[in-house]
Design an enzyme around this catalytic site. Structure first.
Site, PDB file in Angstrom:
ATOM      1  N   TYR A   1       0.639  -0.883   0.096  1.00  0.00           N
ATOM      2  CA  TYR A   1      -0.027  -0.040   0.213  1.00  0.00           C
ATOM      3  C   TYR A   1       0.546   1.063  -0.118  1.00  0.00           C
ATOM      4  O   TYR A   1       2.211   1.645   0.729  1.00  0.00           O
ATOM      5  CB  TYR A   1      -1.109   0.083   1.057  1.00  0.00           C
ATOM      6  N   CYS A   2       0.213   2.293  -0.508  1.00  0.00           N
ATOM      7  CA  CYS A   2       0.973   3.578  -0.580  1.00  0.00           C
ATOM      8  C   CYS A   2      -0.354   4.555  -0.243  1.00  0.00           C
ATOM      9  O   CYS A   2      -1.692   4.634   0.170  1.00  0.00           O
ATOM     10  CB  CYS A   2       1.496   3.903  -1.745  1.00  0.00           C
ATOM     11  N   THR A   3       0.142   6.191  -0.455  1.00  0.00           N
ATOM     12  CA  THR A   3      -0.454   7.145  -0.257  1.00  0.00           C
ATOM     13  C   THR A   3      -1.738   7.218  -1.337  1.00  0.00           C
ATOM     14  O   THR A   3      -3.143   6.588  -0.169  1.00  0.00           O
ATOM     15  CB  THR A   3      -0.052   8.323  -0.345  1.00  0.00           C
TER      16      THR A   3
ATOM     17  N   ILE B   1      -4.276   4.456   0.741  1.00  0.00           N
ATOM     18  CA  ILE B   1      -4.907   4.631   1.826  1.00  0.00           C
ATOM     19  C   ILE B   1      -5.625   6.030   1.407  1.00  0.00           C
ATOM     20  O   ILE B   1      -6.964   5.385   2.489  1.00  0.00           O
ATOM     21  CB  ILE B   1      -3.515   5.385   2.675  1.00  0.00           C
TER      22      ILE B   1
END
Length: 468
Positions: A329-331, A359
């Site tokens: 996952y990332c931003t 996210i």
């Protein structure tokens, strides 16, 4: 390209002592600027991969690969990588220098080639892609409640310079600020403005024939034009700076996309198994200062400072991912597109998944879910929140604190977590060393100051951590 961004030609003339090549190589790399180290690192990865590929056994007819080197046969990626790193460092250094020199020559030829391409480009009327705002007053475009948009879209762009010019005209007309990266592989941006302006921007993006985006492709948060200092739009090699040629590792090789609901169930199952779960890794592919103030419960958050370090992190920790199911996952999802593709290219993981929409989209559905703390954003807000958890602490007194501010030392671009009490006591720099340096320089002549100073607290950290 700016003059200080070019690789260092003098570096190519340094002689290597074969008995101490690794030490000398590290010393030489440290002599380069940050941008030059990035070029050198890319060349080293490329040289390392080419050397390993040259050792592949081409006589095998089955689907499993093996490598032959120094009279030994290696059946696993990780095994041949370890052998080459330990035994053939001198050859890798020499290959790296040759590749680095070729890169330098290419970069010197780029401006001339770029001008030639621009002369050949046919003029395009970008006005047809600018929305009509006659029904909207300048007051509505500039004043009132605002929004910050975050988005990306991969697609083939034959002339990114035309898209760049259109984006600049569009954002200026709508009084938007922010950052937009355009490349032949697509577009990536975050812009802020009034609700009226950002809605018109979304409509323009969705109606453009090349992008064909949907409103769901945009992540939104409260903010506005004041969240950015200016408007920056440019053409780049990559729309997310991983430092790997998109033609070599394409976003099309990315892992399986999981909707927030699916990702939530996967994390829930992982947490339910507790310490007994050894075949799944929940991987945060953001930078350390992002994961420090907010992350998923029980994640692996690499201690890296830039996303361009992520490929090196993967290369040096292949054993960690061997036969694992990886949930990334990332931003907003874009770093996972390239990051998961790079991880999959190593052919060591059992499965690679990524959180669709990042996210941002997860928090829209699960504000009190398994992601705790703040979400770091790359604008003047630094962070946004959906829950009240504080998972980080003050740099100086260790009390709970998660609000970043820039280091007070002039030209230092590091972020610091310093609580109000400590700031009142003068602790406003990223570390005590920088605080002392800042006080000394404030008494000196401005002429001795250096642009974009990088503090010792960053240089002293391991560039690529070993998490195996």
């Amino acid at each position: 390209m700016a003059a200080d961004d070019k690789p260092c030609l003098e570096f190519m003339d340094l002689e290597l002592d074969t008995s101490t090549s690794n030490v000398n190589g590290l010393k030489q790399e440290k002599q380069l600027s940050a941008s030059q180290r990035r070029y050198y690192s890319f060349c080293r990865r490329k040289s390392f991969a080419a050397f390993v590929a040259s050792k592949r056994d081409g006589t095998q007819e089955d689907s499993r690969s093996s490598w032959c080197c120094c009279g030994q046969t290696f059946k696993e990626h990780s095994a041949i990588h370890k052998h080459v790193a330990r035994t053939h460092d001198t050859e890798i250094q020499q290959l790296t220098q040759a590749t680095y020199k070729c890169l330098l020559n290419q970069l010197e030829e780029e401006p001339e080639a770029q001008q030639l391409n621009e002369r050949k480009s046919r003029p395009v009327d970008i006005c047809v892609w600018i929305p009509e705002t006659g029904h909207t007053s300048e007051e509505q475009l500039q004043n009132g409640p605002g929004t910050v948009l975050l988005y990306y879209h991969y697609c083939q762009l034959e002339d990114p310079h035309v898209i760049c010019a259109w984006q600049k005209a569009l954002c200026e007309k709508l009084h938007l600020t922010g950052k937009v990266r355009v490349a032949t592989e697509g577009i990536n941006g975050t812009v802020g403005g009034t609700n009226m302006a950002t809605n018109l921007y979304i409509e323009a993006m969705c109606s453009h024939p090349l992008f064909k985006m949907d409103k769901e492709d945009f992540k939104t948060s409260d903010g506005g034009a004041e969240c950015f200092t200016d408007l920056r739009i440019g053409v780049y090699k990559e729309i997310v700076p991983m430092g790997v040629d998109p033609d070599v590792i394409s976003y099309q090789l990315a892992g399986v996309h999981l909707e927030p609901e699916e990702f939530h169930k996967e994390v829930e199952a992982l947490l339910a198994e507790g310490d007994s779960c050894s075949d799944t890794i929940l991987l945060d592919c953001r930078n350390f200062y992002e994961s420090k103030i907010g992350q998923f419960t029980r994640c692996l958050a690499p201690d890296i400072r830039k996303f361009s370090y992520f490929p090196d992190y993967v290369d040096q920790n292949l054993e960690l991912f061997k036969d694992k199911k990886v949930l990334m996952y990332c931003t907003g999802g874009i770093r996972c597109e390239r990051g998961s593709a790079y991880l999959r290219s190593k052919d060591v993981c059992k499965e690679v998944y990524q959180l669709k929409g990042g996210i941002h989209k997860y928090l829209e559905q699960y504000p009190e879910g398994f992601y705790r703390g703040k979400l770091f954003v790359f604008d003047e807000r630094y962070a946004i929140s959906s829950n009240s958890d504080v998972i980080s602490d003050c740099r100086y007194c260790s009390c709970p604190w998660d609000k970043y501010e820039l280091c007070s030392t002039q030209f230092c671009c590091q972020l610091v977590l310093s609580c109000p009490s400590c700031r009142q006591n003068g602790h406003t720099a990223c570390c005590p060393t920088c605080q002392t340096k800042g006080q000394a320089k404030s008494e000196a002549s401005p002429a001795v100051l250096h642009h974009k100073e990088e503090c010792e607290c960053t240089c002293g950290r391991p560039r690529i951590p070993q998490d195996v």
